[in-house]
Design an enzyme around this catalytic site. Structure first.
Site, short mmCIF file in Angstrom:
data_model
loop_
_atom_site.label_atom_id
_atom_site.label_comp_id
_atom_site.label_asym_id
_atom_site.label_seq_id
_atom_site.Cartn_x
_atom_site.Cartn_y
_atom_site.Cartn_z
N ASP A 13 3.27 -4.78 12.25
CA ASP A 13 3.96 -6.05 12.12
C ASP A 13 3.44 -6.71 10.85
O ASP A 13 2.25 -6.59 10.53
CB ASP A 13 3.73 -6.94 13.33
CG ASP A 13 4.76 -8.05 13.39
OD1 ASP A 13 5.97 -7.74 13.46
OD2 ASP A 13 4.38 -9.23 13.34
N LYS A 70 3.85 0.22 -5.43
CA LYS A 70 3.86 -0.70 -4.27
C LYS A 70 3.00 -0.12 -3.14
O LYS A 70 2.14 -0.80 -2.59
CB LYS A 70 5.29 -0.98 -3.77
CG LYS A 70 5.27 -1.88 -2.54
CD LYS A 70 6.61 -2.12 -1.87
CE LYS A 70 6.38 -2.88 -0.56
NZ LYS A 70 7.56 -3.00 0.30
N ASN A 124 12.64 1.36 13.49
CA ASN A 124 13.92 1.97 13.12
C ASN A 124 14.29 1.52 11.71
O ASN A 124 15.41 1.73 11.27
CB ASN A 124 15.03 1.58 14.10
CG ASN A 124 14.95 2.42 15.38
OD1 ASN A 124 14.67 3.61 15.32
ND2 ASN A 124 15.19 1.79 16.52
N TYR A 128 11.21 -9.45 1.45
CA TYR A 128 10.87 -10.45 0.42
C TYR A 128 10.38 -9.80 -0.88
O TYR A 128 9.88 -10.50 -1.75
CB TYR A 128 9.77 -11.37 0.96
CG TYR A 128 10.16 -12.16 2.19
CD1 TYR A 128 10.79 -13.40 2.08
CD2 TYR A 128 9.91 -11.67 3.48
CE1 TYR A 128 11.15 -14.13 3.20
CE2 TYR A 128 10.26 -12.40 4.61
CZ TYR A 128 10.88 -13.62 4.47
OH TYR A 128 11.25 -14.34 5.59
N LYS A 171 10.83 1.15 5.86
CA LYS A 171 9.44 1.24 6.31
C LYS A 171 9.06 2.69 6.57
O LYS A 171 7.97 3.14 6.20
CB LYS A 171 9.29 0.49 7.64
CG LYS A 171 8.79 -0.89 7.51
CD LYS A 171 8.36 -1.29 8.90
CE LYS A 171 8.23 -2.78 9.01
NZ LYS A 171 7.88 -3.20 10.36
P1 IMP Z 1 8.19 -6.59 10.47
O1 IMP Z 1 8.19 -7.41 11.73
O2 IMP Z 1 6.96 -5.84 10.26
O3 IMP Z 1 9.44 -5.79 10.34
O4 IMP Z 1 8.22 -7.60 9.24
C1 IMP Z 1 8.75 -8.90 9.34
C2 IMP Z 1 9.53 -9.24 8.09
O5 IMP Z 1 8.64 -9.28 6.99
C3 IMP Z 1 10.62 -8.26 7.71
O6 IMP Z 1 11.84 -8.60 8.30
C4 IMP Z 1 10.70 -8.43 6.22
O7 IMP Z 1 11.52 -9.50 5.90
C5 IMP Z 1 9.29 -8.79 5.84
N1 IMP Z 1 8.55 -7.64 5.32
C6 IMP Z 1 7.81 -6.74 6.02
N2 IMP Z 1 7.27 -5.84 5.20
C7 IMP Z 1 7.70 -6.15 3.95
C8 IMP Z 1 7.47 -5.57 2.67
O8 IMP Z 1 6.79 -4.56 2.49
N3 IMP Z 1 8.06 -6.20 1.65
C9 IMP Z 1 8.83 -7.31 1.79
N4 IMP Z 1 9.08 -7.88 2.95
C10 IMP Z 1 8.50 -7.31 4.04
#
Ligand code: IMP
Length: 190
Positions: free
Chosen positions: A66, A169, A6, A148, A10
């Protein structure tokens, strides 16, 4: 296909990476409004757990991703805990502040983003992984992206992920690489 997210940032990235050929449904659109548990000890485990949850609830083809940021000087942290590094919620700003604090005075700032995409199609499971190497800056730079991004300088570039245009990116990122492997697999096998 259902994309188990959600997170609007992303979704926008993945739609741009996969192109018009793929029609994606979000969790909310699929009627899943609860938070999916992400308690596994690895990135791959969490991606698979999210995809399995959606498959069990809907029986529809789906994929989940993830991501973790692995900082070498911190022994790979925040890694699988990247979303909840500073607080229990997804507080991106607090996570960046904590990371800068942990790295105060540290010169060796190499890091990588790692994404695992878990696909469940006709009940069968597949995973795809993408990484990008870089370094953690000493202060936030840029307004784009999320998480980040403002602290991550990919190798070979002078701008952070939050300063680079989205297309750049997506071209070099962890998620871009993993999603293109997914797209290639789907094109060959579907
Ligand atoms: P997720 O579990 O895939 O949502 O990612 C875990 C955490 O990694 C997120 O809450 C973001 O803080 C960080 N993250 C994931 N993808 C990115 C990205 O493309 N750029 C920067 N931070 C990211």
């Amino acid at each position: 296909m259902i994309f188990a997210t959600n997170n609007a940032h992303k979704l926008e990235e993945v739609r741009a990476i996969l192109g018009e050929e793929f029609s994606l449904t979000t969790l909310r659109e699929a009627g899943i409004t609860e938070d999916i548990p992400e308690n596994e000890p690895t990135i791959e485990g969490n991606a698979l757990a999210k995809a399995r949850y959606v498959w069990a609830k809907t029986g529809c083809d789906c994929f989940a991703d993830d991501t973790g940021l692995e900082v070498d000087a911190l022994g790979g942290a925040p890694g699988v805990h990247s979303a909840r590094y500073a607080t229990d919620g997804h507080d991106f700003a607090a996570n960046r502040t904590k990371l800068l604090r942990e790295l105060e005075g540290v010169r060796e700032r190499t890091a990588r983003f790692r994404t695992v995409v878990a696909l469940i199609i006709d009940g069968k499971e597949y995973t795809f992984e993408g990484t990008v190497e870089g370094t953690i800056t000493c202060e936030e730079r840029g307004e784009g992206g999320f998480g980040y991004d403002a602290l991550f300088l990919p190798d070979g570039y002078t701008q952070t992920f939050a300063e680079l245009p989205a297309e750049v990116k997506n071209d070099i990122s962890h998620r871009g690489r993993a999603m293109r492997l997914l797209a290639g697999w789907l094109q060959e096998n579907r």
